[in-house]
Structures are given as structure tokens and as C-alpha cells.
Design an enzyme around this catalytic site. Structure first.
Site, PDB file in Angstrom:
ATOM      1  N   ASN A 211      37.817  15.348  11.435  1.00 17.24           N
ATOM      2  CA  ASN A 211      38.651  16.641  10.921  1.00 17.24           C
ATOM      3  C   ASN A 211      37.504  17.921  11.352  1.00 17.24           C
ATOM      4  O   ASN A 211      38.467  19.039  11.563  1.00 17.24           O
ATOM      5  CB  ASN A 211      38.435  16.619   9.246  1.00 17.24           C
ATOM      6  CG  ASN A 211      39.717  15.946   8.934  1.00 17.24           C
ATOM      7  OD1 ASN A 211      40.375  15.364   9.621  1.00 17.24           O
ATOM      8  ND2 ASN A 211      39.704  15.804   7.531  1.00 17.24           N
ATOM      9  N   PHE A 252      46.581  20.145  18.702  1.00 17.55           N
ATOM     10  CA  PHE A 252      45.670  21.012  17.891  1.00 17.55           C
ATOM     11  C   PHE A 252      45.314  22.388  18.796  1.00 17.55           C
ATOM     12  O   PHE A 252      44.372  22.974  18.562  1.00 17.55           O
ATOM     13  CB  PHE A 252      44.650  20.408  17.278  1.00 17.55           C
ATOM     14  CG  PHE A 252      45.023  19.636  15.993  1.00 17.55           C
ATOM     15  CD1 PHE A 252      44.801  19.888  14.936  1.00 17.55           C
ATOM     16  CD2 PHE A 252      45.642  18.304  16.210  1.00 17.55           C
ATOM     17  CE1 PHE A 252      45.153  19.317  13.910  1.00 17.55           C
ATOM     18  CE2 PHE A 252      46.028  17.611  15.301  1.00 17.55           C
ATOM     19  CZ  PHE A 252      45.938  17.827  14.034  1.00 17.55           C
ATOM     20  N   CYS A 263      42.183  19.110   3.291  1.00 19.25           N
ATOM     21  CA  CYS A 263      41.139  18.167   3.829  1.00 19.25           C
ATOM     22  C   CYS A 263      40.270  19.275   4.689  1.00 19.25           C
ATOM     23  O   CYS A 263      39.128  19.147   4.668  1.00 19.25           O
ATOM     24  CB  CYS A 263      41.923  17.240   4.778  1.00 19.25           C
ATOM     25  SG  CYS A 263      42.379  15.782   3.691  1.00 19.25           S
TER      26      CYS A 263
HETATM   27  N1  LIG Z   1      45.504  14.218   1.150  1.00 19.25           N
HETATM   28  C1  LIG Z   1      45.436  13.743   2.519  1.00 19.25           C
HETATM   29  O1  LIG Z   1      46.188  14.285   3.538  1.00 19.25           O
HETATM   30  C2  LIG Z   1      43.893  13.217   2.923  1.00 19.25           C
HETATM   31  C3  LIG Z   1      43.938  12.607   4.178  1.00 19.25           C
HETATM   32  C4  LIG Z   1      42.898  11.944   4.287  1.00 19.25           C
HETATM   33  C5  LIG Z   1      41.956  11.511   3.587  1.00 19.25           C
HETATM   34  N2  LIG Z   1      41.977  12.265   2.208  1.00 19.25           N
HETATM   35  C6  LIG Z   1      40.936  12.001   1.245  1.00 19.25           C
HETATM   36  O2  LIG Z   1      41.337  10.965   0.336  1.00 19.25           O
HETATM   37  C7  LIG Z   1      40.792  11.340  -0.968  1.00 19.25           C
HETATM   38  C8  LIG Z   1      42.151  11.379  -2.044  1.00 19.25           C
HETATM   39  O3  LIG Z   1      42.661  12.551  -1.663  1.00 19.25           O
HETATM   40  P1  LIG Z   1      44.115  12.794  -2.168  1.00 19.25           P
HETATM   41  O4  LIG Z   1      44.928  14.024  -1.445  1.00 19.25           O
HETATM   42  O5  LIG Z   1      45.022  11.642  -2.303  1.00 19.25           O
HETATM   43  O6  LIG Z   1      43.751  13.495  -3.618  1.00 19.25           O
HETATM   44  P2  LIG Z   1      44.714  13.595  -4.957  1.00 19.25           P
HETATM   45  O7  LIG Z   1      44.001  14.998  -5.497  1.00 19.25           O
HETATM   46  O8  LIG Z   1      46.099  13.798  -4.333  1.00 19.25           O
HETATM   47  O9  LIG Z   1      44.590  12.441  -5.772  1.00 19.25           O
HETATM   48  C9  LIG Z   1      43.477  11.899  -6.448  1.00 19.25           C
HETATM   49  C10 LIG Z   1      43.930  11.071  -7.526  1.00 19.25           C
HETATM   50  O10 LIG Z   1      42.871  10.280  -8.043  1.00 19.25           O
HETATM   51  C11 LIG Z   1      42.909  10.421  -9.661  1.00 19.25           C
HETATM   52  N3  LIG Z   1      41.675   9.910 -10.138  1.00 19.25           N
HETATM   53  C12 LIG Z   1      40.758  10.792 -10.529  1.00 19.25           C
HETATM   54  N4  LIG Z   1      39.699  10.097 -11.167  1.00 19.25           N
HETATM   55  C13 LIG Z   1      40.221   8.780 -11.200  1.00 19.25           C
HETATM   56  C14 LIG Z   1      39.491   7.495 -11.489  1.00 19.25           C
HETATM   57  N5  LIG Z   1      38.310   7.570 -12.227  1.00 19.25           N
HETATM   58  N6  LIG Z   1      40.297   6.461 -11.434  1.00 19.25           N
HETATM   59  C15 LIG Z   1      41.548   6.377 -11.028  1.00 19.25           C
HETATM   60  N7  LIG Z   1      41.954   7.553 -10.423  1.00 19.25           N
HETATM   61  C16 LIG Z   1      41.259   8.650 -10.480  1.00 19.25           C
HETATM   62  C17 LIG Z   1      43.579  11.746  -9.879  1.00 19.25           C
HETATM   63  O11 LIG Z   1      43.924  11.774 -11.189  1.00 19.25           O
HETATM   64  C18 LIG Z   1      44.595  12.026  -8.798  1.00 19.25           C
HETATM   65  O12 LIG Z   1      45.797  11.333  -9.012  1.00 19.25           O
HETATM   66  C19 LIG Z   1      40.023  12.604  -0.738  1.00 19.25           C
HETATM   67  O13 LIG Z   1      38.570  12.373  -0.746  1.00 19.25           O
HETATM   68  C20 LIG Z   1      40.424  13.174   0.459  1.00 19.25           C
HETATM   69  O14 LIG Z   1      39.616  13.996   1.164  1.00 19.25           O
HETATM   70  C21 LIG Z   1      43.033  13.063   1.878  1.00 19.25           C
END
Ligand SMILES: NC(=O)c1ccc[n+]([C@@H]2O[C@H](COP(=O)([O-])OP(=O)(O)OC[C@H]3O[C@@H](n4cnc5c(N)ncnc54)[C@H](O)[C@@H]3O)[C@@H](O)[C@H]2O)c1
Length: 451
Positions: A211, A252, A263
Site C-alpha cells: 500500500n 497508479f 486504507c
Molecule cells: N476496506 C478495504 O478496502 C480494505 C482492503 C484491504 C484490507 N483492509 C483492512 O481490513 C480490515 C478491515 O477493514 P474494513 O474496511 O472491512 O473495516 P470496517 O470498518 O468496514 O469493518 C470492521 C467491522 O468489524 C466489526 N468489529 C469491531 N470489533 C469487533 C469484534 N470484537 N468482533 C467482531 N466484529 C467486530 C465492526 O463493527 C465492523 O463491522 C482493516 O484492517 C483494513 O485496513 C481493508
């Protein structure tokens, strides 16, 4: 294979956000039984009714198609009772210091009930290098030393998440024990992609470095664009000429208003902080972040060049999400730009086909249509390259605006066509009015920087 049933492993997913729900839906589509656990009751209730709490193309349909293999719950014990593999997909947002906030990750570890058999905890959330080692120690301390730990970072991009999951460039699997890595790799055997088997530390770093590198390319091409603006070169032509070099590649290299989203900004600053906390000053990433912040603000300079003081001027902000095909506004350029304009005393009229902007831009007026947003405007700024904006330089828009000025923050439109339609036009790194005509036609580049 599950030792209990002799069939496919049962997967439990913690976190029903972008990564968690896409992971859950895709594994269900591959034939696994999947249990999804989240802490937000409304989210679980909606999912039980087939409602996806955010916009991701194809996800609603995929969840519906696999409904009988999926179960949604708030209850940790229920989530893990039959699970062979536990994917952690909770958010890791930035803290004020720029470090990753791992409180949700630790909450998952703390809440785990006693587990039998060799279940594997798989970290899909993006975490600082060294997190796996700490989680391993915490599991051991809790008497869960029989539970495996694997780092399996996710590279999907919002808007194309399902395709990215099903057709990834690579799957990264970092394990402490060979057998755990084998089992997690086997989950992906129906997916045609190279599997990078490595140690946990390297897997964590592959995600952050990937990233950070993509963000670096964006800041690099944005600086080239800024120099193009003062020298008369056309960044689109420059990017095309650079990208054909196989050592560089075309991706990119799209100049614009800067990167945003959930991200890139947080992962770049998390890597910079991680280095700093370990005693290394990552100079390049400091510059990447600075360039990105300045890039969002350059639009304000372009507006004042044309309009003078922005106080009481009406500015249409077109597109609010951090990129098209998502409703995600986290770290979107529109937030910084909109706030700056409001601080200058401008009236902001905003349009977006997907965003729910209420919590982000207090003081702006949200409009149902592009035409409503440009009504009486002194300038229209393209912030997100939604397809609906490709026809912006129309007679209706020109007549609706007080001044026909378009600032194109994404180089979405063709400069010649926009100027021929009677608009003043500014874009990013392409010949301005003073250089217009000297660089030949510049084709509109359809590739995006998908962050
Ligand atoms: N969004 C993207 O495009 C993307 C891409 C690659 C990696 N990531 C990484 O993946 C991870 C998640 O990102 P996201 O965008 O899906 O996050 P998000 O904020 O959309 O979702 C996270 C979810 O986790 C839930 N949560 C919090 N505490 C919890 C617990 N104790 N038990 C169960 N659920 C719980 C929240 O309520 C929420 O629904 C991050 O580390 C992010 O950096 C995200």
C-alpha cells in the site's frame, strides 16, 4: 479438511465490514460453511434479512446466493463453537499519532472462549509488523497455545472487492508453523493465484509495503503533474510514455486530487510510525503524505486564481466518496476540500450518487442531482470520477451556473471539448488555458487509481 466432519473446514469471520463480508461471501461461494460475527446488533439484524450495510457491487447477490451456508451472530461462543478457521477482519483505524488502533483486534483475542482442537486464527486485518508475535504470546498466555496463528493480509479494493478476492494477484500466507500455513493455503485451492508462503513478520510487511508503494506512485505522479502545470507538459502523455516502460508499468500513474479511503492514508502513516517507533525515520513516506495533503488543497488555489476571494462564492463539489463505486467517505478528498471552502466562507453545494455525507460535511447543502448542485455556482469541482460526471460540460450545466468554470480534480473530461462547450477549465497537470492547443489532443485516460 475438518477433522470433525471430514468435509470442508468451517470458517468463522470476525467483523462484517468490507473485508469481512466479502471474505465470508466468497468463501461461502466456494462451498464453505461460514459464520459471521459482528458487535453491531443492527448490522447483524440487517444481514439476517439480506441487507448489506454498505455498497459493494455484487455483494448483496452473492450473500443471497449462499444464504443457506451462512450464519450471522453477535455471540462469540456461537461464532467459534464449530469453527476450524477464525478470520479476524475487524477495523484497524489510525490513532491521532498515526499508529494503527488495534483495540478491535485485541477485543477479539480477549473474547475468545476456550477452544478445542487445532483451530487457526487468521489475521486478515492490516496490522503493524510484530502484531502476530504479540497475538501469539497473548494466545499462549490465555492457555490457547494449541490454537494456530497465520497472517493472511487482504489486498481487495472497494468497488471491485469480489473480483479482487476471487482473482487476486497473489495470496500471502505467513505462518509460525508449516502445517498451519498449509491449512490456510488449502482454503484458497479453488482460486487460481500464486500463494506466497512466508513468515508472519514478512506477510505483515508485504501488506504495508504494497500500500505504501502504491501511494508513493500516486504522490510521485501528482508531483510530476504539478511540474507539468508550470512547464506546459501534459501529465497524461507523460504517464502513458512512462507506463509503457516494463520496468515501470502503467498502474497508479493517474494524476489527481490525491489518494484517500480507509486504507492508503492509514497504512502509509502506520508504516511511517512503525519505522519511527523502531528508531528509523522513513523520509520518503513523510514526503508521500505531505504531497497528498497539499494536492487536496491545490484546488483551492485554482479556484482563487479564477474567483478571487471565495467568501460568499458558491462552489459545487461533485463526488464525495473517496473513489467511484463505493459509498465509503473515509479520508475522502472531498472532506478536506469541502471543509477548506466552508472555512473560506464559500457556500458549498454537494452531489454524490452514493455517499451519506451527513456526518462529514457540516454546513454544506446536499443536492439530489448534478444540475441542482451547479445551480447558481461560481465553479464546479469534480472530486470523484463518477461516470455520471462525464457529460458535465453540457448546455444545461453552463446555463445553470453563475460562471461556467469547471475544476476537474480527476482529469475526467476532455479539455478541448470542455473549452469548446464554453467553459473555463482547469485540470491536473494538463495544459492550462495559456498552454492549450500547444500539446495536441489529450485523450481521456479511463484507468483509475483504485485504492
Ligand atoms: N476496506 C478495504 O478496502 C480494505 C482492503 C484491504 C484490507 N483492509 C483492512 O481490513 C480490515 C478491515 O477493514 P474494513 O474496511 O472491512 O473495516 P470496517 O470498518 O468496514 O469493518 C470492521 C467491522 O468489524 C466489526 N468489529 C469491531 N470489533 C469487533 C469484534 N470484537 N468482533 C467482531 N466484529 C467486530 C465492526 O463493527 C465492523 O463491522 C482493516 O484492517 C483494513 O485496513 C481493508
Amino acid at each position: 479438511m475438518s477433522k470433525k466432519t471430514g468435509t470442508k473446514e468451517t470458517i468463522s469471520v470476525f467483523g462484517a465490514g468490507w473485508v469481512g463480508l466479502v471474505t465470508a461471501a466468497c468463501f461461502a461461494d466456494l462451498g464453505f460453511r461460514v459464520i459471521v460475527r459482528d458487535v453491531i446488533p443492527e448490522r447483524i439484524a440487517e444481514l439476517e434479512e439480506g441487507i448489506v450495510p454498505f455498497y459493494e457491487p455484487g455483494l448483496t447477490e452473492m450473500l443471497a446466493r449462499n444464504r443457506e451456508r451462512m450464519h450471522f451472530t453477535l455471540d462469540v461462543a456461537e461464532a467459534v463453537a464449530e469453527a476450524d478457521v477464525l478470520f479476524v477482519c475487524v477495523g484497524t483505524p489510525p490513532t491521532y499519532s498515526g499508529d494503527a488502533d488495534l483495540s478491535a483486534v485485541w477485543a477479539v483475542i480477549d473474547e475468545l472462549p476456550p477452544l478445542e482442537g487445532r483451530a487457526i486464527l487468521v489475521m486478515k486485518s492490516t496490522v503493524p509488523v510484530g502484531t502476530g508475535k504479540k497475538v501469539r504470546a497473548a494466545l499462549d498466555e490465555r492457555g490457547l497455545d494449541h490454537i494456530g496463528y497465520v497472517s493472511n493480509p487482504e489486498f481487495l479494493a472497494e468497488g471491485t472487492a469480489i473480483d479482487d478476492f476471487m482473482h487476486p494477484d497473489r495470496v500471502v500466507v505467513g505462518a509460525f508453523f508449516e502445517s498451519d500455513g498449509e491449512r490456510v493455503s488449502a482454503l484458497y485451492k479453488q482460486i487460481d493465484a500464486p500463494i506466497v508462503r512466508t513468515d508472519v513478520f514478512s506477510a505483515e510487511m508485504i501488506k504495508l509495503a504494497s500500500n505504501a508503494f502504491l501511494a508513493t506512485r500516486i504522490s510521485f505522479i501528482n508531483e510530476i503533474a504539478n511540474v507539468c502545470e508550470v512547464t506546459g507538459a501534459d501529465v497524461e502523455q507523460v504517464a502513458k510514455g512512462m507506463g509503457l516502460d516494463r520496468r515501470i508499468g502503467p498502474h497508479f500513474l493517474r494524476a489527481g486530487i490525491g489518494f484517500g479511503g480507509s486504507c492508503f492514508p492509514k497504512d502509509v502513516s502506520a508504516l511511517k510510525q512503525l519505522a519511527g517507533n523502531s528508531g528509523y525515520h522513513f523520509q520518503l513516506l513523510s514526503a508521500v503524505i505531505d504531497v497528498n495533503e497539499l494536492q487536496k488543497r491545490r484546488v483551492v488555489g485554482k479556484l482563487t486564481q479564477h474567483l478571487g476571494s471565495l467568501a460568499d462564492k458558491t462552489i459545487a463539489i461533485l463526488g464525495l466518496t473517496f473513489k467511484p463505486d463505493t459509498d465509503d467517505m473515509r479520508e475522502a478528498a472531498s472532506i478536506v476540500l469541502g471543509s477548506r471552502l466552508l472555512a473560506e466562507g464559500a457556500n458549498v453545494q454537494a452531489w454524490d450518487p452514493m455517499a451519506d455525507p451527513d456526518s462529514y460535511l457540516h454546513g454544506a447543502r446536499f443536492c439530489e442531482s448534478i444540475l441542482e448542485a451547479v445551480e447558481g455556482a461560481d465553479a464546479a469541482v469534480i472530486v470523484t470520477e463518477w461516470n455520471e460526471l462525464r457529460g458535465l460540460a453540457s448546455k444545461d450545466v453552463r446555463e445553470a451556473m453563475r460562471r461556467p468554470l469547471i475544476i476537474d480534480g480527476r482529469n475526467l473530461l476532455d479539455p478541448d471539448e470542455v473549452r469548446a462547450a464554453g467553459f473555463a477549465y482547469e485540470c491536473v497537470g494538463r495544459p492550462s488555458e495559456q498552454h492549450a492547443g500547444s500539446a495536441g489532443g489529450s485523450a481521456v485516460n479511463s484507468e483509475r487509481n483504485p485504492s
